[in-house]
Scaffold this motif. Structure first.
Motif, mmCIF file in Angstrom:
data_model
loop_
_atom_site.group_PDB
_atom_site.id
_atom_site.type_symbol
_atom_site.label_atom_id
_atom_site.label_comp_id
_atom_site.label_asym_id
_atom_site.label_seq_id
_atom_site.Cartn_x
_atom_site.Cartn_y
_atom_site.Cartn_z
ATOM 1 N N ASP A 6 0.180 -0.938 0.019
ATOM 2 C CA ASP A 6 -0.390 0.367 -0.365
ATOM 3 C C ASP A 6 1.144 1.198 -0.093
ATOM 4 O OD1 ASP A 6 -2.513 -1.240 -0.107
ATOM 5 O OD2 ASP A 6 -2.390 -1.178 2.553
ATOM 6 N N ARG A 7 1.484 1.115 0.929
ATOM 7 C CA ARG A 7 2.457 2.329 1.189
ATOM 8 C C ARG A 7 3.764 2.435 -0.589
ATOM 9 N NH1 ARG A 7 3.829 0.742 6.456
ATOM 10 N NH2 ARG A 7 5.769 -0.589 5.362
ATOM 11 N N ASP B 267 1.570 4.117 -2.756
ATOM 12 C CA ASP B 267 1.064 6.023 -2.831
ATOM 13 C C ASP B 267 2.010 6.519 -2.698
ATOM 14 O OD1 ASP B 267 -0.497 7.467 -1.049
ATOM 15 O OD2 ASP B 267 1.053 8.040 0.005
ATOM 16 N N ARG C 39 2.039 9.425 -6.609
ATOM 17 C CA ARG C 39 2.761 10.659 -6.310
ATOM 18 C C ARG C 39 4.015 10.634 -6.928
ATOM 19 N NH1 ARG C 39 3.566 11.053 0.704
ATOM 20 N NH2 ARG C 39 1.004 10.639 1.527
#
Length: 431
Positions: A356-357, A360, A364
């Protein structure tokens, strides 16, 4: 009703009920009985060797030859009547002859089974019994004097059987010539068939007692091995709470112990099952004799309760202990699998969080790249448009810098809108 209506095994199964009759004996008489068993894997032995050994004996005494396909034989060999039976693990020979030897239990009475013939047997002798059948004296106390000279007092059993139709005495000891001896005193009116059944039950009692006690040696060996494995299994179970130890190492140790326990179960399952079956037959033969106390002497049930049943309980205890340890190993395996599953679930959760990180961060970066892409593409687009429109601007009298200034916001908006359309088409995003 023709053969088509009959089950192919019906007659064979019915005849099996009558294939092994008890001998018919009249007192006085002598019975000599031997049983042979292969030391290893007797249930899967070559049974033709048993028949060959029987044939040697019948040929030696000039009797009829046995049928190689039969599992039983009965024939007259001179003065002796021979009865042979093949069982799952052993074969038995019973020879009966009228009269008694000159001396009580004289070894010469067993000469019908020559020593060299016994040495050549496919198996080894597991039982050897000599039974002397005599008429019961009018005063049964006289029989006590005789058996007192023949048997050891500390283990002597003497009982009435079949509602005091006969008296059996013995001490369950093997004499110097290798024979276990029993004395049978019968009343004069007892028939030959009944005497034969008593003798048959008596020799079966000794045979199945010997066969059942084979499990005792196995149980003792198994107990020694379990004494070695139990601390290892306990240490594995206690060490499962140690978080610093890798589950793979614990699993390897547990598999080693579990494999050894399963191997022990495979090696001993048949013997323990046979021991239970033989024990049941022993107790059944004693019950069939319908014994009662003879002049205050020890009964068969009392002797078995004190000398035989403890051995059977030892076998059952070892079997139960083995089963308990196998169950413990299985439960330890389940606990270890649960521990590994919990650890894997935590690892998977951590992996998903990391994913998930990363997603993300990628989003970005993608937005950043999109912004830079708009600027870069717009820069080149403005440059191209300025070259393309420069002649037109010169004809209209427009300054080139003003043309570039006017094209810049149009190019930036155009490129931004085009990139948004492309992302919407590929990712289904909103404009």
């Amino acid at each position: 009703m023709g053969p088509a209506t009959e089950h192919p095994l019906r007659y064979a199964l019915a005849n099996e009920l009558h294939a092994r009759p008890s001998p018919r004996l009249k007192a006085p008489a002598t019975c000599v009985f031997v049983a042979f068993k292969e030391p290893r894997d007797a249930a899967n032995r070559d049974r033709s060797r048993d028949v060959d050994h029987l044939t040697q004996l019948t040929t030696r005494h000039g009797g009829p030859r046995p049928d190689p396909e039969d599992s039983h034989y009965q024939g007259q060999l001179g003065r002796h009547e021979l009865k042979w039976e093949s069982h799952t693990e052993f074969v038995t020979y019973m020879a009966t002859v009228p009269g008694l030897p000159i001396r009580p239990f004289d070894p010469s009475a067993a000469a019908f089974f020559p020593e060299e013939w016994q040495i050549q047997a496919p198996g080894r002798r597991i039982a050897a019994v000599m039974v002397q059948i005599d008429i019961l004296p009018e005063d049964p106390a006289q029989a006590l004097e005789r058996i007192g000279e023949w048997f050891a007092r500390d283990s002597l059993t003497a009982v009435w059987v079949l509602e005091e139709a006969a008296m059996i005495a013995g001490d369950f000891r093997i004499d110097s010539d290798g024979w276990m001896r029993f004395a049978l005193f019968v009343r004069p009116e007892v028939g030959a068939g009944r005497i034969g059944r008593i003798v048959h039950r008596l020799v079966e009692l000794e045979t199945y007692r010997a066969m059942s006690m084979l499990g005792l040696g196995r149980a003792r060996g198994l107990s020694r091995r379990l004494n070695e494995l139990e601390p290892r299994l306990s240490a594995i179970v206690e060490g499962m709470t140690d978080e610093t130890r890798a589950p793979e190492a614990v699993l390897h140790d547990l598999l080693t112990v579990s494999a050894e326990l399963e191997a022990q179960a495979v090696q001993h399952s048949f013997r323990f099952g046979a021991t239970a079956a033989y024990e049941a037959i022993v107790m059944d033969r004693i019950a069939a004799l319908r014994e009662s106390r003879f002049h205050g002497r020890q009964m068969l049930t009392e002797f078995m309760r004190r000398r035989y049943q403890p051995a059977m309980r030892t076998v059952k205890s070892a079997e139960a202990r083995l089963k308990t340890m196998i169950d413990r190993a299985e439960r330890a395996g389940e606990l270890l699998r649960t521990r590994v599953d919990v650890q894997r679930s935590a690892q998977n959760q951590e992996l998903l969080s990391r994913m998930d990180r990363r997603a993300d961060l990628q989003l970005r970066l993608q937005h950043t790249v999109e912004g830079l892409s708009v600027v870069a593409i717009s820069y080149y687009a403005v440059g191209l448009l300025s070259y393309a429109l420069a002649p037109l601007a010169g004809g209209l009298g427009l300054d080139k810098s003003l043309l570039i200034a006017g094209l810049t916001p149009v190019a930036v908006l155009g490129v931004w809108w085009a990139i948004r359309r492309i992302r919407h088409r590929h990712h289904g995003g909103d404009l």
